[in-house]
Write an enzyme that holds these catalytic residues in place. Structure first.
Site, PDB file in Angstrom:
ATOM      1  N   HIS A   1       0.843  -1.209   0.000  1.00  0.00           N
ATOM      2  CA  HIS A   1       0.000   0.000   0.000  1.00  0.00           C
ATOM      3  C   HIS A   1       0.873   1.252   0.000  1.00  0.00           C
ATOM      4  O   HIS A   1       0.670   2.169  -0.792  1.00  0.00           O
ATOM      5  CB  HIS A   1      -0.925   0.010   1.226  1.00  0.00           C
TER       6      HIS A   1
ATOM      7  N   HIS B   1      -7.466   4.463   1.707  1.00  0.00           N
ATOM      8  CA  HIS B   1      -6.517   3.575   2.398  1.00  0.00           C
ATOM      9  C   HIS B   1      -7.053   2.140   2.491  1.00  0.00           C
ATOM     10  O   HIS B   1      -6.384   1.193   2.097  1.00  0.00           O
ATOM     11  CB  HIS B   1      -6.243   4.146   3.797  1.00  0.00           C
TER      12      HIS B   1
END
Ligand code: ZN
Length: 353
Positions: free
Chosen positions: A254, A267
């Protein structure tokens, strides 16, 4: 085991804020995002004031957790002489409040107003650049002393926040297990408590069991028990699981992807996709991975890169290089990670499991 001292969840839970905060002092500095304080600010103020606590500072302008925002709040807090900080809102506002309180050397209380983040109870602040590129994680010496999750407030936030929160929480079991395996192999001082792994597992089971119904219920305006179960899985179980284990490939990837500037999505959406990549990288059983992919599809979480802006091959290489080596979470996967194997796992996810 790092945890907040008090976790209160339920309808109208903000009512308890002032009552339970009283031993910390009688001067509070309230900080949060504009929307969060529009929604919950009056309840927060009433709860504090009715328990003899003066609101000596009020900042409702927190947008992004940057070093500049943290320093500005800390400076403002110094003038108020507050005994404690109350952070109100989502992850960005609460992470900023936690870091500012640390600079002020006073305790912090978190009041969550939506469920996109599990930052409320953790002793970490994720710092971003002004244009929301991941910068670093600040490891704070203490958790917030108290976490308040008023489910009346959280259930009124748009359902997409709960989807994003579940996407982030999905990672905690798999990253926690990878982390534990690594620490057991190294026999270092960071072997996590079994309780943290049990919480990761409990979180995962709750998401699988209640996640889909919770979203359907929220969309129909029905604040059901399933909604509360999912809020607890995200805000308590996942937070205390990741806090007492560690992030691994899912968050490392990520972080690598967001640095390329070519990935779109929140997110939790990016983390959910990266969790599937981690599962493939770890060669977990195909049925287990398919179960998670099917659940993501039902919930509305991305399972393919085209749902996340379709980064270029070069960007994926850059992100994999970063995830394998440069990210702080890289060391939490058992064995040395190879960028080529991360790219292979991504390719497999794209082709279908
Ligand atoms: Zn996360």
């Amino acid at each position: 085991m790092l945890t907040p001292s008090i976790y209160i969840q339920g309808k109208g839970a903000i009512y308890y804020l002032g009552q339970k905060a009283f031993p910390l002092g009688d001067k509070a500095f309230v900080v949060g995002g504009t929307t969060a304080l529009q929604v919950a600010g009056e309840h927060v103020k009433k709860s504090l004031v009715s328990n003899g606590i003066e609101v000596v500072g009020w900042n409702d302008k927190v947008k992004e957790c940057t070093h500049a925002a943290i320093n500005r709040l800390a400076e403002e807090g110094k003038h108020t002489k507050a005994h404690f900080v109350v952070g109100v809102g989502g992850g960005r506002a609460i992470d900023t409040a936690k870091a500012a309180a640390w600079k002020l050397k006073v305790p912090v209380i978190s009041v969550g107003t939506q469920c996109a983040s599990n930052a409320d109870g953790s002793a970490e602040s994720v710092v971003y650049t002004e244009d929301h590129k991941f910068l670093e994680v600040l490891a704070l010496p203490r958790n917030p002393v108290m976490v308040i999750e008023d489910t009346d407030v959280i259930a009124k936030a748009p359902p997409k926040y709960l989807v994003w929160g579940m996407g982030d929480a999905l990672a905690c079991k798999f990253e926690g297990e990878a982390y534990a395996k690594t620490r057991m192999m190294k026999q270092d001082l960071e072997i996590p408590p079994a309780a943290a792994l049990a919480l990761g597992d409990a979180c995962f089971r709750s998401l699988m069991e209640h996640g889909q119904k919770a979203i359907t219920d929220l969309k129909n305006g029905n604040h059901s028990v399933d909604v509360d179960d999912v809020i607890e899985a995200v805000k308590l179980a996942s937070a205390m699981a990741f806090e007492n284990t560690g992030c691994a490939l899912a968050h490392a990837l990520h972080n690598g992807l967001t640095r390329t500037g070519q990935i779109k999505g929140e997110h939790g959406e990016i983390v959910a996709y990266c969790t599937i990549v981690q599962m493939v990288y770890e060669k977990r059983p195909a049925d287990e991975i398919r179960g998670v992919v099917a659940w993501c599809e039902k919930i509305g979480l991305p399972t393919k890169l085209k749902m996340l802006g379709e980064p270029s091959k070069a960007a994926l290489r850059m992100a994999s290089d970063y995830a394998a080596d440069k990210d702080a979470n890289s060391r939490n996967m058992p064995g040395k990670m190879k960028p080529s194997e991360i790219l292979e796992a991504i390719d497999k996810v794209e082709r279908g499991i």
